[in-house]
Design a protein around this motif. Structure first.
Motif, PDB file in Angstrom:
ATOM      1  N   SER A 159      64.255  26.978 144.460  1.00  0.00           N
ATOM      2  CA  SER A 159      64.241  28.211 143.422  1.00  0.00           C
ATOM      3  C   SER A 159      64.309  27.870 142.081  1.00  0.00           C
ATOM      4  O   SER A 159      64.415  28.751 141.047  1.00  0.00           O
ATOM      5  N   GLU A 160      64.199  26.554 141.836  1.00  0.00           N
ATOM      6  CA  GLU A 160      64.120  26.122 140.419  1.00  0.00           C
ATOM      7  C   GLU A 160      62.722  25.837 140.036  1.00  0.00           C
ATOM      8  O   GLU A 160      61.965  24.988 140.369  1.00  0.00           O
ATOM      9  N   PHE A 161      62.164  26.964 139.037  1.00  0.00           N
ATOM     10  CA  PHE A 161      60.664  26.723 138.728  1.00  0.00           C
ATOM     11  C   PHE A 161      60.672  25.939 137.252  1.00  0.00           C
ATOM     12  O   PHE A 161      61.897  25.866 136.580  1.00  0.00           O
ATOM     13  N   PRO A 162      59.653  25.491 137.118  1.00  0.00           N
ATOM     14  CA  PRO A 162      59.352  24.545 135.864  1.00  0.00           C
ATOM     15  C   PRO A 162      59.604  25.271 134.744  1.00  0.00           C
ATOM     16  O   PRO A 162      58.922  26.372 134.560  1.00  0.00           O
ATOM     17  N   GLU A 163      60.555  24.709 133.649  1.00  0.00           N
ATOM     18  CA  GLU A 163      60.761  25.617 132.616  1.00  0.00           C
ATOM     19  C   GLU A 163      59.480  25.123 131.607  1.00  0.00           C
ATOM     20  O   GLU A 163      59.279  24.042 131.418  1.00  0.00           O
ATOM     21  N   ILE A 164      58.652  25.890 131.222  1.00  0.00           N
ATOM     22  CA  ILE A 164      57.850  25.716 130.003  1.00  0.00           C
ATOM     23  C   ILE A 164      57.772  26.123 128.808  1.00  0.00           C
ATOM     24  O   ILE A 164      57.913  27.390 128.500  1.00  0.00           O
ATOM     25  N   ASP A 165      57.849  25.207 127.758  1.00  0.00           N
ATOM     26  CA  ASP A 165      58.045  25.782 126.114  1.00  0.00           C
ATOM     27  C   ASP A 165      56.701  26.172 125.816  1.00  0.00           C
ATOM     28  O   ASP A 165      55.748  25.291 125.707  1.00  0.00           O
ATOM     29  N   PHE A 166      56.666  27.624 125.491  1.00  0.00           N
ATOM     30  CA  PHE A 166      55.361  28.138 125.087  1.00  0.00           C
ATOM     31  C   PHE A 166      54.932  27.487 123.873  1.00  0.00           C
ATOM     32  O   PHE A 166      53.736  26.919 124.076  1.00  0.00           O
ATOM     33  N   PHE A 167      55.589  27.234 122.858  1.00  0.00           N
ATOM     34  CA  PHE A 167      54.803  26.545 121.618  1.00  0.00           C
ATOM     35  C   PHE A 167      54.417  25.072 121.845  1.00  0.00           C
ATOM     36  O   PHE A 167      53.650  24.638 121.033  1.00  0.00           O
ATOM     37  N   GLU A 168      55.002  24.586 122.748  1.00  0.00           N
ATOM     38  CA  GLU A 168      54.612  23.367 122.938  1.00  0.00           C
ATOM     39  C   GLU A 168      53.733  23.043 124.038  1.00  0.00           C
ATOM     40  O   GLU A 168      53.390  21.920 124.357  1.00  0.00           O
ATOM     41  N   SER A 169      53.191  24.194 124.557  1.00  0.00           N
ATOM     42  CA  SER A 169      52.451  23.928 125.942  1.00  0.00           C
ATOM     43  C   SER A 169      50.816  24.803 125.677  1.00  0.00           C
ATOM     44  O   SER A 169      50.367  25.356 126.498  1.00  0.00           O
ATOM     45  N   LEU A 170      50.667  24.937 124.382  1.00  0.00           N
ATOM     46  CA  LEU A 170      49.302  25.622 123.983  1.00  0.00           C
ATOM     47  C   LEU A 170      47.885  24.912 124.410  1.00  0.00           C
ATOM     48  O   LEU A 170      47.302  24.570 123.432  1.00  0.00           O
ATOM     49  N   GLY A 171      47.910  24.397 125.570  1.00  0.00           N
ATOM     50  CA  GLY A 171      46.845  23.504 126.128  1.00  0.00           C
ATOM     51  C   GLY A 171      45.590  24.006 126.114  1.00  0.00           C
ATOM     52  O   GLY A 171      44.591  23.358 126.368  1.00  0.00           O
ATOM     53  N   ARG A 172      45.273  25.359 126.099  1.00  0.00           N
ATOM     54  CA  ARG A 172      44.012  26.072 126.222  1.00  0.00           C
ATOM     55  C   ARG A 172      43.410  26.282 124.897  1.00  0.00           C
ATOM     56  O   ARG A 172      42.176  26.975 124.922  1.00  0.00           O
ATOM     57  N   LEU A 173      43.996  25.957 123.758  1.00  0.00           N
ATOM     58  CA  LEU A 173      43.484  26.415 122.440  1.00  0.00           C
ATOM     59  C   LEU A 173      42.929  25.053 121.737  1.00  0.00           C
ATOM     60  O   LEU A 173      43.461  23.929 121.872  1.00  0.00           O
ATOM     61  N   PRO A 174      41.841  25.052 121.145  1.00  0.00           N
ATOM     62  CA  PRO A 174      41.401  24.033 120.387  1.00  0.00           C
ATOM     63  C   PRO A 174      42.416  23.338 119.264  1.00  0.00           C
ATOM     64  O   PRO A 174      43.044  24.470 118.727  1.00  0.00           O
ATOM     65  N   LYS A 175      42.177  22.262 118.693  1.00  0.00           N
ATOM     66  CA  LYS A 175      42.919  21.729 117.791  1.00  0.00           C
ATOM     67  C   LYS A 175      43.040  22.542 116.408  1.00  0.00           C
ATOM     68  O   LYS A 175      43.841  22.904 115.877  1.00  0.00           O
ATOM     69  N   PRO A 176      41.586  23.031 116.301  1.00  0.00           N
ATOM     70  CA  PRO A 176      41.366  23.824 114.931  1.00  0.00           C
ATOM     71  C   PRO A 176      42.410  25.029 114.893  1.00  0.00           C
ATOM     72  O   PRO A 176      43.049  25.484 113.791  1.00  0.00           O
ATOM     73  N   LYS A 177      42.624  25.708 115.960  1.00  0.00           N
ATOM     74  CA  LYS A 177      43.332  26.728 115.895  1.00  0.00           C
ATOM     75  C   LYS A 177      44.807  26.707 115.953  1.00  0.00           C
ATOM     76  O   LYS A 177      45.680  27.417 115.637  1.00  0.00           O
ATOM     77  N   LEU A 178      45.240  25.684 116.634  1.00  0.00           N
ATOM     78  CA  LEU A 178      46.599  25.129 116.805  1.00  0.00           C
ATOM     79  C   LEU A 178      47.005  24.789 115.375  1.00  0.00           C
ATOM     80  O   LEU A 178      48.029  25.088 114.729  1.00  0.00           O
ATOM     81  N   LYS A 179      46.053  23.984 114.566  1.00  0.00           N
ATOM     82  CA  LYS A 179      46.639  23.351 113.265  1.00  0.00           C
ATOM     83  C   LYS A 179      46.504  24.507 112.102  1.00  0.00           C
ATOM     84  O   LYS A 179      47.275  24.217 111.225  1.00  0.00           O
ATOM     85  N   ASN A 180      45.377  25.407 112.202  1.00  0.00           N
ATOM     86  CA  ASN A 180      45.149  26.109 110.950  1.00  0.00           C
ATOM     87  C   ASN A 180      45.802  27.652 111.392  1.00  0.00           C
ATOM     88  O   ASN A 180      45.776  28.466 110.391  1.00  0.00           O
ATOM     89  N   PHE A 181      46.192  27.828 112.589  1.00  0.00           N
ATOM     90  CA  PHE A 181      46.880  29.120 112.838  1.00  0.00           C
ATOM     91  C   PHE A 181      48.406  29.050 113.572  1.00  0.00           C
ATOM     92  O   PHE A 181      49.348  29.259 112.727  1.00  0.00           O
ATOM     93  N   TRP A 182      48.285  28.614 114.577  1.00  0.00           N
ATOM     94  CA  TRP A 182      49.667  28.652 115.366  1.00  0.00           C
ATOM     95  C   TRP A 182      50.870  27.560 114.667  1.00  0.00           C
ATOM     96  O   TRP A 182      52.215  28.079 114.762  1.00  0.00           O
ATOM     97  N   TYR A 183      50.287  26.375 114.462  1.00  0.00           N
ATOM     98  CA  TYR A 183      51.383  25.569 113.485  1.00  0.00           C
ATOM     99  C   TYR A 183      51.040  25.327 112.130  1.00  0.00           C
ATOM    100  O   TYR A 183      51.941  24.488 111.626  1.00  0.00           O
TER     101      TYR A 183
END
Length: 480
Positions: free
Chosen positions: A318-342
Motif C-alpha cells: 500500500s506504499e506507493f513511491p513518492e514522486i517530487d514533481f519539480f525534481e522529476s520533470l523528465g519529459r521536458l527538454p533542458k531548455p524548457k527546464l532552464k528557461n521556464f520551470w527553473y
C-alpha cells in the motif's frame, strides 16, 4: 525465477476476434483498459522554492489561456482531449499573436494581486509536501480571478466570449480577499488540513453534480463548464504527463491453476492460457524476445528487431513511491527546464536545478528507479495474482495506436496452450490447427497441450497433459 510464464486470454482475442495466436502477438493495453483503477498511481508531491512555485502558476495561466482560446475557436466541438498536450508548452511555444500579449498581461495581473505573495510565501517558505487535493484547492481559490482576467483581455482584443463577466469578477474578488486568512487557518490546522482539502474537493464535486442534475448544461455550454469548474482538477492530473514516459503492461502469471484468474482473465474459464518459456537474462531473471522499433533512420525509416523484455515481478504494497514533481520533470527538454520551470525573474536558477544538474547521472539513476517502482506496485488485495509483467515504453513510436502496441514473439518461445474448464471443442480445434501449421513450418514436435480440470482429490484446479495429441509431419493425430 520460474522457467515458464502464463498469459490468460479469451478465445475472441486469440482466434477470430484479433487473431493473436495466428499473428504471434502480445497486446499491450492502455492503463485505462486494465482492471485496477490505481494502475500506475504516483504519490506526487509538490515541494520547492519560490521560483518553481511561481512558474507553476505561470504555467497554469498559460494552459488556461490556451484552453480558453481553443474553446472560443472550436465552440461545442471542443473536448478536453483538445487541451491534452498544452501541459508540455511553455511561453516560448506561444505564437507571435495577441494570445502572447494576453498571457503576459494575465501574469502581471495575477502576480501583482495582493493575494499572490501570501500564497507563494506559504508554499515556498515551509517547503512542505503539497499533494493533489491541496494543490487543486489553491488553484480553485485563484481560478475565477485568473479566468475573469483572461476573458476580459480576450474581449479587449475584440473577442467577446461571455455576455458579462461582472458576476464572475465579484465572486473572484471575494474569494481572493480571503486567501491570506485561509492560508493562516490551514497553517494552524497542520496535519488536519489534509483532511480539510479532501473534504473540500469532495464537496465541490458533489455540488457540481447536483447543479448539473438540476440544471442540465446545453451542449454548446459544456465546454465552458469544463473551463469554469473542471479545469483545476484536469490541470493537476495533466501535470503528471511531464514526469515519466507513457507505458503499457502485458500481464503474466506463474500459476495457471488459479480459479479466480481463469474467471477474471480467461473469459470465465472459456478461454485459454498461453505457456511461454522464460529466457534467462544477466540479472538473474527471465525475459521474452519481442519484435519492436529499435532505430530511426532517414526518410522516417524505423528499424525493427527482436529485443529481450524482462518479466517484472509485481510488488504488492500500500506504499506507493513518492514522486517530487519539480525534481522529476523528465519529459521536458533542458531548455524548457532552464528557461521556464527553473528560471527566476532575474535569470537566477531554482535550488531544484542546482541539485538536479550538479550530478545528472545520479539524478537519472534515481529517476528511473522510481519509474520501475511505479509500474511494479499494486495494492496487497491483488497479491493472489502473483503477477509478472512486461512493460512497453518507446520514444521512437507513438503508442496511441493499438496496432503499434501489438508486439510479435518468436513461435519457439511459445511452449504450449492450456485449455480452460469451459473452452469449447470448436475453439480447441481452431487453436490446434493454427499450432499444427506453425509447427510444420518450423519443424517443431515439442509443442504441449494441457487441459484444466477440477480435482476431487486436491479440491482445486489442476492441469492434465494431453499427451496423446502429438503434432507429427503436418497431422494432429490421436496416437496410442
Amino acid at each position: 525465477m520460474p522457467d515458464h510464464f502464463y498469459r490468460f486470454r479469451p478465445t475472441s482475442a486469440l482466434l477470430d476476434g484479433y487473431h493473436e495466436l495466428e499473428n504471434q502477438e502480445i497486446y499491450f493495453p492502455t492503463l485505462n483498459e486494465l482492471n485496477d483503477p490505481l494502475e500506475g498511481f504516483k504519490d506526487v508531491v509538490w515541494r520547492g522554492d519560490r521560483i518553481v512555485w511561481r512558474n507553476l502558476f505561470r504555467h497554469y495561466l498559460l494552459c488556461l489561456t490556451r484552453t480558453v482560446s481553443l474553446v472560443a475557436f472550436l465552440g461545442k466541438e471542443f473536448t478536453p482531449k483538445n487541451a491534452g498536450n498544452l501541459v508540455y508548452e511553455t511561453d516560448i511555444d506561444l505564437p507571435v499573436a495577441p494570445i502572447r500579449e494576453i498571457y503576459g498581461r494575465a501574469c502581471n495581473a495575477f502576480f501583482n494581486h495582493e493575494a499572490a505573495d501570501p500564497l507563494l510565501n506559504n508554499l515556498s517558505e515551509t517547503r512542505k509536501a503539497v499533494r493533489r487535493d491541496e494543490l487543486t484547492y489553491y488553484l480553485r481559490l485563484i481560478h475565477f480571478s485568473i479566468l475573469t482576467t483572461v476573458v476580459e483581455f480576450f474581449e479587449d482584443n475584440g473577442l467577446k466570449l461571455m455576455k458579462s463577466t461582472s458576476g464572475m469578477a465579484e465572486l473572484s474578488a471575494e474569494v481572493m480577499a480571503t486567501v491570506p486568512e485561509i492560508l493562516r487557518l490551514h497553517s494552524l490546522a497542520d496535519d488536519d488540513a489534509k483532511v480539510l482539502f479532501f473534504i473540500t474537493e469532495n464537496i465541490t464535486q458533489q455540488l457540481a453534480l447536483i447543479h448539473e442534475l438540476n440544471n442540465p448544461v446545453p451542449e454548446d455550454r459544456r465546454s465552458w463548464l469544463f473551463i469554469a469548474h473542471d479545469f483545476p482538477t484536469y490541470y493537476v492530473t495533466a501535470l503528471e504527463r511531464l514526469l515519466y514516459p507513457e507505458w503499457h503492461a502485458a500481464c503474466f502469471v506463474t500459476d495457471p491453476t488459479n480459479a479466480a484468474m481463469w474467471g477474471h482473465y480467461g473469459d470465465g474459464h472459456q478461454g485459454m492460457c498461453l505457456k511461454f518459456r522464460g529466457k534467462p537474462n544477466n540479472t538473474g531473471g527471465a525475459g521474452l524476445d519481442l519484435y519492436k522499433a529499435t532505430s530511426w533512420g532517414g526518410n522516417n525509416h524505423v528499424g525493427y528487431s527482436y529485443v529481450a523484455h524482462p518479466f517484472e515481478p509485481i510488488r504488492y504494497t500500500s506504499e506507493f513511491p513518492e514522486i517530487d514533481f519539480f525534481e522529476s520533470l523528465g519529459r521536458l527538454p533542458k531548455p524548457k527546464l532552464k528557461n521556464f520551470w527553473y528560471a527566476g525573474q532575474n535569470g537566477e536558477l531554482s535550488d531544484v536545478a542546482t541539485t538536479l544538474f550538479s550530478d545528472e547521472a545520479k539524478w537519472r539513476e534515481e529517476y528511473w528507479r522510481k519509474f520501475f517502482s511505479i509500474y511494479r506496485t499494486k495494492l496487497p488485495q491483488w497479491s493472489y495474482e502473483n503477477e509478472h509483467r512486461i512493460i512497453l515504453s518507446s520514444s521512437l513510436e507513438n503508442l496511441e495506436s493499438k496496432e503499434v502496441r501489438k508486439l510479435k514473439y518468436r513461435f519457439e518461445d511459445l511452449a504450449g496452450i492450456v485449455f480452460g474448464l469451459k473452452t469449447s471443442t470448436e475453439s480447441k480445434i481452431a487453436a490446434m490447427r493454427i499450432i499444427e501449421r506453425k509447427c510444420v513450418e518450423s519443424r517443431r514436435t515439442d509443442f504441449e497441450f494441457w487441459q484444466a480440470h477440477y480435482s476431487h482429490r486436491t479440491r482445486q484446479i489442476e492441469l492434465a497433459r494431453l499427451g496423446l495429441i502429438k503434432i507429427d509431419p503436418g497431422v494432429v493425430a490421436a496416437t496410442t
